[in-house]
Design a protein around this motif. Structure first.
Motif, PDB file in Angstrom:
ATOM      1  N   TRP A  81       0.799  -1.225   0.000  1.00 14.45           N
ATOM      2  CA  TRP A  81       0.000   0.000   0.000  1.00 14.45           C
ATOM      3  C   TRP A  81       0.831   1.274   0.000  1.00 14.45           C
ATOM      4  O   TRP A  81       0.347   2.324  -0.444  1.00 14.45           O
ATOM      5  CB  TRP A  81      -0.924  -0.002   1.224  1.00 14.45           C
ATOM      6  CG  TRP A  81      -1.915  -1.115   1.168  1.00 14.45           C
ATOM      7  CD1 TRP A  81      -1.894  -2.285   1.869  1.00 14.45           C
ATOM      8  CD2 TRP A  81      -3.066  -1.194   0.316  1.00 14.45           C
ATOM      9  NE1 TRP A  81      -2.957  -3.081   1.527  1.00 14.45           N
ATOM     10  CE2 TRP A  81      -3.701  -2.426   0.575  1.00 14.45           C
ATOM     11  CE3 TRP A  81      -3.634  -0.329  -0.616  1.00 14.45           C
ATOM     12  CZ2 TRP A  81      -4.856  -2.827  -0.079  1.00 14.45           C
ATOM     13  CZ3 TRP A  81      -4.795  -0.727  -1.266  1.00 14.45           C
ATOM     14  CH2 TRP A  81      -5.387  -1.965  -0.996  1.00 14.45           C
ATOM     15  N   LEU A  82       2.029   1.218   0.524  1.00 15.11           N
ATOM     16  CA  LEU A  82       2.860   2.412   0.624  1.00 15.11           C
ATOM     17  C   LEU A  82       4.101   2.243  -0.252  1.00 15.11           C
ATOM     18  O   LEU A  82       4.755   1.206  -0.216  1.00 15.11           O
ATOM     19  CB  LEU A  82       3.282   2.652   2.076  1.00 15.11           C
ATOM     20  CG  LEU A  82       2.148   2.910   3.073  1.00 15.11           C
ATOM     21  CD1 LEU A  82       2.689   2.960   4.500  1.00 15.11           C
ATOM     22  CD2 LEU A  82       1.409   4.198   2.742  1.00 15.11           C
ATOM     23  N   SER A  83       4.423   3.280  -1.017  1.00 14.59           N
ATOM     24  CA  SER A  83       5.611   3.201  -1.867  1.00 14.59           C
ATOM     25  C   SER A  83       6.890   3.288  -1.037  1.00 14.59           C
ATOM     26  O   SER A  83       7.917   2.730  -1.406  1.00 14.59           O
ATOM     27  CB  SER A  83       5.588   4.327  -2.900  1.00 14.59           C
ATOM     28  OG  SER A  83       5.669   5.592  -2.266  1.00 14.59           O
TER      29      SER A  83
ATOM     30  N   ARG B  49      -6.052   4.721  -5.664  1.00  9.80           N
ATOM     31  CA  ARG B  49      -5.729   6.137  -5.834  1.00  9.80           C
ATOM     32  C   ARG B  49      -6.688   6.801  -6.822  1.00  9.80           C
ATOM     33  O   ARG B  49      -6.954   7.989  -6.725  1.00  9.80           O
ATOM     34  CB  ARG B  49      -4.276   6.300  -6.272  1.00  9.80           C
ATOM     35  CG  ARG B  49      -3.301   5.979  -5.153  1.00  9.80           C
ATOM     36  CD  ARG B  49      -1.886   6.420  -5.478  1.00  9.80           C
ATOM     37  NE  ARG B  49      -1.015   6.174  -4.343  1.00  9.80           N
ATOM     38  CZ  ARG B  49      -0.930   6.974  -3.277  1.00  9.80           C
ATOM     39  NH1 ARG B  49      -1.664   8.076  -3.227  1.00  9.80           N
ATOM     40  NH2 ARG B  49      -0.128   6.689  -2.280  1.00  9.80           N
TER      41      ARG B  49
ATOM     42  N   SER C  44      -2.723   4.630   2.528  1.00 10.20           N
ATOM     43  CA  SER C  44      -2.009   5.138   1.356  1.00 10.20           C
ATOM     44  C   SER C  44      -2.439   6.564   1.020  1.00 10.20           C
ATOM     45  O   SER C  44      -1.601   7.442   0.796  1.00 10.20           O
ATOM     46  CB  SER C  44      -2.266   4.220   0.160  1.00 10.20           C
ATOM     47  OG  SER C  44      -1.686   4.742  -1.018  1.00 10.20           O
TER      48      SER C  44
ATOM     49  N   GLU D 101       0.448   9.278   1.728  1.00  9.65           N
ATOM     50  CA  GLU D 101       1.138   9.576   0.467  1.00  9.65           C
ATOM     51  C   GLU D 101       0.170  10.218  -0.527  1.00  9.65           C
ATOM     52  O   GLU D 101      -0.049   9.710  -1.630  1.00  9.65           O
ATOM     53  CB  GLU D 101       1.744   8.291  -0.117  1.00  9.65           C
ATOM     54  CG  GLU D 101       2.808   7.673   0.772  1.00  9.65           C
ATOM     55  CD  GLU D 101       3.395   6.391   0.184  1.00  9.65           C
ATOM     56  OE1 GLU D 101       2.768   5.817  -0.728  1.00  9.65           O
ATOM     57  OE2 GLU D 101       4.483   5.987   0.623  1.00  9.65           O
TER      58      GLU D 101
ATOM     59  N   THR E  10       0.318   8.245  -9.887  1.00  7.78           N
ATOM     60  CA  THR E  10      -0.031   6.879 -10.262  1.00  7.78           C
ATOM     61  C   THR E  10       0.414   6.636 -11.686  1.00  7.78           C
ATOM     62  O   THR E  10       0.867   7.537 -12.379  1.00  7.78           O
ATOM     63  CB  THR E  10      -1.548   6.653 -10.170  1.00  7.78           C
ATOM     64  OG1 THR E  10      -2.176   7.354 -11.252  1.00  7.78           O
ATOM     65  CG2 THR E  10      -2.110   7.170  -8.868  1.00  7.78           C
TER      66      THR E  10
ATOM     67  N   PRO F 273       7.263   2.622   2.777  1.00  6.57           N
ATOM     68  CA  PRO F 273       6.783   2.346   4.137  1.00  6.57           C
ATOM     69  C   PRO F 273       7.842   2.555   5.208  1.00  6.57           C
ATOM     70  O   PRO F 273       7.526   2.883   6.346  1.00  6.57           O
ATOM     71  CB  PRO F 273       6.365   0.869   4.057  1.00  6.57           C
ATOM     72  CG  PRO F 273       7.182   0.306   2.944  1.00  6.57           C
ATOM     73  CD  PRO F 273       7.340   1.426   1.948  1.00  6.57           C
TER      74      PRO F 273
ATOM     75  N   ARG G  41      -2.998  -0.551  -6.048  1.00  4.35           N
ATOM     76  CA  ARG G  41      -2.708   0.794  -5.561  1.00  4.35           C
ATOM     77  C   ARG G  41      -3.239   1.853  -6.521  1.00  4.35           C
ATOM     78  O   ARG G  41      -3.816   2.865  -6.117  1.00  4.35           O
ATOM     79  CB  ARG G  41      -1.207   0.959  -5.352  1.00  4.35           C
ATOM     80  CG  ARG G  41      -0.831   2.278  -4.696  1.00  4.35           C
ATOM     81  CD  ARG G  41       0.675   2.414  -4.582  1.00  4.35           C
ATOM     82  NE  ARG G  41       1.236   1.399  -3.735  1.00  4.35           N
ATOM     83  CZ  ARG G  41       2.538   1.138  -3.653  1.00  4.35           C
ATOM     84  NH1 ARG G  41       3.391   1.809  -4.394  1.00  4.35           N
ATOM     85  NH2 ARG G  41       2.991   0.203  -2.839  1.00  4.35           N
TER      86      ARG G  41
END
Length: 322
Positions: free
Chosen positions: A145-147, A252, A198, A202, A207, A149, A248
């Motif tokens: 989920w996080l680019s 987004r 996310s 962020e 995307t 983390p 993701r």
């Protein structure tokens, strides 16, 4: 050490049955068993009170912590001895508190959520009392989920900023009523939490879908969701695969329209159910069966969601329109 529970997967610890003077020692053992190795001190050690409820889901664990004032420490020695180093998403619902990590001391308000990396030394200070949700998040899950983390400092989702508002509301609801997590399909709740995390932490990340293409992707996603409403436990992952995009990217795309996958799916299901309840040709079909065909796991879940959305039960609403 654990208290009895009607659900064998739900774990509870309480100091109620522990003699005065031994409660803080018991509590240190409880948090080490429930979370990971940490130190804990309290200025009311002799009269310390605490209760911890742990509710595991498929990917994450929701932990409700209610206790006296305390200070918690994650030391380098404890980190070195640890076999795993999950992240913790923490939100306190009543009192302000503090977290220190990576040389940064952060003052947190009730409702603010913070992501803490247990692979890094930290301190948690609760000067008044503890009433919080602490979500244990595996590193692999966070990476979905996080680019980015990993970080040496705590990451804050403010209770009054953008998607932080929604993440805060979810944390506070599940913090005060952790067993509510069992009322929703595990995969859907896990996806919803990941998407909010996310979007809140962020928000400016680009995307792989240009801004001009997001409305079309959102429309395709909604059409596909309408076609598959009867699939109980329909997940964003399966929709993303069908659309040929990453999960993701899909989340987004929803966030860019100021909505969420879970919220959109819930609304589509409720609108479809309401439409069928108003049609005479569906009059012989029971309310529970209509809910099932719209993707609700059981009749009670459907009734609760319908009443929350429209102010009355589906049966009563049907009587008023037919």
């Amino acid at each position: 050490m654990q208290a009895a529970s009607s659900d064998s997967s739900v774990r509870r610890w309480t100091t109620e049955t522990v003699a005065e003077g031994q409660r803080l020692d018991y509590w240190v053992g409880a948090i080490c068993e429930a979370f990971l190795e940490m130190g804990c001190s309290s200025r009311v050690a002799r009269l310390f009170d605490g209760e911890l409820t742990s509710v595991p889901l498929a990917d994450v664990v929701f932990n409700q912590v209610i206790s006296s004032t305390q200070d918690v420490y994650r030391t380098p020695a404890a980190i070195a001895r640890g076999a795993s180093h999950p992240y913790y998403l923490i939100a306190q619902w009543q009192h302000p508190w503090q977290v220190r990590q990576g040389g940064r001391l952060v003052q947190l308000r009730p409702g603010d959520a913070v992501l803490v990396d247990s692979a890094q030394r930290y301190e948690l200070h609760f000067p008044e009392a503890v009433g919080c949700l602490s979500v244990q998040i595996p590193r692999v899950w966070a990476g979905r989920w996080l680019s980015q983390p990993e970080g040496v400092q705590p990451r804050i989702a403010a209770r009054d900023q953008n998607w932080g508002r929604v993440l805060s509301a979810l944390c506070l609801q599940l913090g005060q009523h952790p067993l509510l997590a069992r009322s929703y399909p595990e995969a859907l709740l896990s996806d919803h939490l990941g998407a909010l995390l996310s979007a809140a932490l962020e928000p400016s990340l680009a995307t792989d879908i240009p801004a001009s293409g997001r409305p079309a992707l959102l429309a395709r996603a909604r059409d596909l969701m309408r076609q598959r409403l009867d699939e109980i436990g329909l997940t964003a992952e399966s929709v993303a695969i069908a659309l040929g995009v990453s999960i993701r990217t899909l989340h987004r795309c929803f966030a860019a329209a100021d909505v969420s996958f879970a919220g959109t799916l819930r609304r589509l299901r409720l609108d479809q159910a309401r439409a069928w309840l108003a049609q005479p040709r569906w009059a012989r079909v029971g309310v529970g069966e209509i809910g099932r065909r719209c993707g609700f796991a059981d009749a009670s879940h459907f009734t609760r969601e319908f009443q929350q959305a429209f102010g009355q039960t589906p049966a009563r609403w049907r009587r008023g329109v037919l």
